[in-house]
Structure formats: C-alpha cells, structure tokens
Design an enzyme around this catalytic site. Sequence first.
Site: not given
Length: 373
Positions: A165, A243, A365
């Site tokens: 990520r 998320s 995130e």
Amino acid sequence: MADRVAGVRLAPYTTLRVGGAARAFVEAHTGEELVELVAEADRAGEPVLVLGGGSNLVVSDEGFDGLVVRVSSRGVDVRDEGSRVVVTAQAGEDWDALVARAVAEGWSGVECLSGVPGLVGSTPIQNVGAYGQDVSQTVVGVRAYDRRAGEVLDLDAEQCGFAYRHSAFKDDLARYVVVSVTYALEKSEKSGPVAYKELAAKLGVEIGGRVALHEARTAVLHLRRGKGMVLDASDPDTCSAGSFFTNPVLDGPEAAELERRAPGFPRWDTPAGAVKVPAAWLIEHAGFPKGYRRGPARISTKHTLALTNPGGLGVTGFPGDPEALGSMSMPAPFDGPATAADLLALAREVKEGVEAKFGVTLVNEPVMVGLRL
C-alpha cells in the site's frame, strides 16, 4: 484551457461526502493540460490539490485554500507484444472500467482489482491492491510530472518504489502528479493464480489455481458488495473511503509484545520476517464492532475497516455526479451527514482504543487534506 470556478464544494467529489469548498477549481481534460495547470500554479506560488476519483481522500471541513485540479484526462493505448499487451491509460480513466475492459478483452493480471473505486492515476500512488493482487505486479511504467524538477519523467517499476500500500509517490505526495500509467497484462482467458484464501473459497479452487477471468471478476465484485466496497447510491455503507486503516506490519519485538497481550492473534508471516496483522481483528477485539457509531459517523455494518458517513447519501451524489446534490432522500435513522471532524473523531477513538489494548498503532490509508489523525 478550462476556466477556474471559485467556491466549489469538494464533498460531492469524494466518496466520503465530506469536505469544504476550494478557493478555485478547474478540470484538466488532457495530460498536457494537467501538467500545465499544476506548473502554472507552482510558478505563482499557489497551493495545489490534484483531485482524482475522491475515493481515498478525507478533506477538512474548511476545504482547500488554493487551486483544486480535477483530473479528467481520457485515453487508453494498447500495444500487442505477442504473449502480452502493454496498456497505457491516462490518469483520468476510471479504474474499474479499465479492469472490465481487460476482462472482456482477455487481458489477465488486474481482474482481482475489480470494483476498486477511483481513477487510474491513483493506482500506483497507493499501490492499489485487493484479493491477492496489487498493481505493482503489472505496472511497468508511470509518466509523472515532477513538480520539484519542473519536468515530466518516465519512471520504470523499480523507480516507483512499490511496497505494501505504498510507493515512492506516497513518500512525498506533493512532489509528483501522475499523468499516465502503463501496465503489462498477460493475454489469457484465465486469471492470475488465486492468492487470497477468501476468494479461493468463493471460487472453489485451491490457492494458486486459475479460473476464467469473468469468474474471478464476478466473485470479487460479490465479495466487495458484501462488504460495502462497491459504490452503490442506495447503500449508506458505501459512503466511505474504503479501508480507513492499513494492516499493521510488526517487527519481531512488536509481534512478541502483541503475542503477550493477545496470545494466538491472527497473523501472516512475511518472507522478510515481519508479521502482518489484520487491522479489522484488532479493531473488533478492542471493542469497536461493525455498526459502532460516534455521532453521525459509523463503522460500516459490513466491514470493520471502513469508517462511513451514512447520512452523506442525503446531500450529495457520487463523485463525478455533483448535479445529484440534494437529490436523494435521507436514509433513516440518520439525521444528517457527518463532517470531516466527526469522521476524524471516530478514527481517533478507534486508533487510541487499539493502541491502549494491544500496543499497536494503526496508520490511516486515505490521504488527509488539512487534517491529521
């Protein structure tokens, strides 16, 4: 070049439907226009926010005191190289539309990323991933404008610095503007090897098995809808940024401390020796179940990692459809939309609760604009 508009509300351009107004707003319809607009603002010393699909973004209630450049560039170029195709897509192309085309054309490698909201330009920045695939497996090049150097660069995959990520672009979000992304996809009617346990179970195959591309896409979309992760104007749980926290990656001492506090916790041991822990498990076991509310902000009723703005459906449409502002009825029992401050208050409560119980610090995130968790 498109004209600037003052005072445009940013909430309708984000999937969370929060955020104040931009001092100035303009759309870039080509890659060249995107670079020109950002470069011109930089020369004038004007703050710039480059806005894509708004699916991984939390904008403050004060908005953005500068120029918002919305990426609206279009175009997909396909080059046949025998056993593979090399696909270059402009940053403003819709990501899921590109995945759908790949599945229809028999291009394998991104099918498990079906249903991920947002635009092509964001995919290398976040190293977008889901269900055992991420774009680092297929990205071979990124064209980006380096605002520090004042030039357009063609970067190969290694220069992108991909990690979980993460990427070199995310190290300094203000430095690079993605103009286009090039992917190398296998010419095959079969998916890549299925690497995610939940997806394998849904498809009825062993880990490493391959299925028809359309079967993989259908299964992924079904799983994502079950978690409120496919945009749906009738589902309040999809008023989210996906998320909100990444899965923590712990070193040896950190993992040992968590084992002391939570013996037998679920884990994935990485080849590098680190331990990845499911953030959803930490959140739930810290006392924050699905549906947990703090004022008008709520944890999704379907997916613990998503923080949602259920009342947002009543005041905005989806990104790209700002004309829908006010066109939907308010979903009961919510009295109104959450603000960015409401979302951040819930996020802080969850983060502090997990840290207090498990000694693990969750990392957000989504990109924060004018906010800090």
